[in-house]
Design a protein around this motif. Structure first.
Motif, short mmCIF file in Angstrom:
data_model
loop_
_atom_site.label_atom_id
_atom_site.label_comp_id
_atom_site.label_asym_id
_atom_site.label_seq_id
_atom_site.Cartn_x
_atom_site.Cartn_y
_atom_site.Cartn_z
N VAL A 1 0.73 -3.03 -2.74
CA VAL A 1 -0.58 -3.19 -2.14
C VAL A 1 -1.34 -4.22 -2.98
O VAL A 1 -1.44 -4.09 -4.20
CB VAL A 1 -1.36 -1.86 -2.11
N LYS A 2 -1.86 -5.23 -2.29
CA LYS A 2 -2.69 -6.24 -2.95
C LYS A 2 -4.05 -6.22 -2.25
O LYS A 2 -4.13 -6.19 -1.02
CB LYS A 2 -2.07 -7.63 -2.85
N THR A 3 -5.10 -6.26 -3.04
CA THR A 3 -6.45 -6.21 -2.48
C THR A 3 -7.24 -7.44 -2.90
O THR A 3 -6.92 -8.09 -3.89
CB THR A 3 -7.21 -4.96 -2.96
N THR A 4 -8.27 -7.74 -2.12
CA THR A 4 -9.20 -8.78 -2.49
C THR A 4 -10.60 -8.37 -2.05
O THR A 4 -10.76 -7.61 -1.10
CB THR A 4 -8.83 -10.15 -1.87
N THR A 5 -11.58 -8.90 -2.77
CA THR A 5 -12.98 -8.67 -2.41
C THR A 5 -13.74 -9.98 -2.27
O THR A 5 -14.89 -9.98 -1.90
CB THR A 5 -13.68 -7.81 -3.47
N THR A 6 -13.07 -11.09 -2.56
CA THR A 6 -13.74 -12.39 -2.59
C THR A 6 -13.20 -13.31 -1.50
O THR A 6 -12.00 -13.57 -1.43
CB THR A 6 -13.54 -13.07 -3.96
#
Length: 101
Positions: free
Chosen positions: A1-6
Motif C-alpha cells: 500500500v502506497k499513500t499520498t497526501t500531496t
C-alpha cells in the motif's frame, strides 16, 4: 500500500520503493517479483487504485478520480484478473477459496 497526501501537476504521484530516507540503507527499489498487487491511495480524495504494474513511479491523474469513486472495485477486479485470479465477490462465497498463485 502506497499513500499520498500531496497533489502535484494535475495529479497524485507515488514512488514504489521501501525503506526510510534517513536510515543508513535509505530508500530502495523493490526487488523484481516482490510486488504482486499494489494499492495506490489518495488520502485527501478518499480513492484507491489497484495495479499489478511493478514500476518505480505511479501517477493518478485528477481526471481519473471520478471513475475511481464511481466504481471503486473496478481496478481491484482488473488487477486480480491480470494475475489470473477471480476477484473477491465474483460468485465465490468464500474469498479464501480463491486459489492463490
Amino acid at each position: 500500500v502506497k499513500t499520498t497526501t500531496t497533489r502535484r501537476r494535475h495529479g497524485w504521484e507515488f514512488n514504489a520503493h521501501h525503506g526510510y530516507s534517513r536510515s543508513p540503507r535509505g530508500l530502495r527499489p523493490y526487488a523484481e517479483g516482490a510486488i504482486d498487487l499494489l494499492a495506490l491511495v489518495v488520502l485527501p480524495e478518499n480513492v484507491v487504485r489497484f495495479t499489478t504494474e511493478a514500476r518505480p513511479r505511479h501517477r493518478i491523474s485528477d481526471t481519473e478520480l471520478a471513475a475511481l469513486r464511481a466504481d471503486p472495485k473496478a481496478s481491484l477486479e482488473a488487477a486480480f484478473w491480470s494475475l489470473g485470479l477471480k476477484a473477491p465477490g465474483d460468485g465465490d462465497p468464500d474469498p479464501r477459496a480463491t486459489p492463490m498463485l
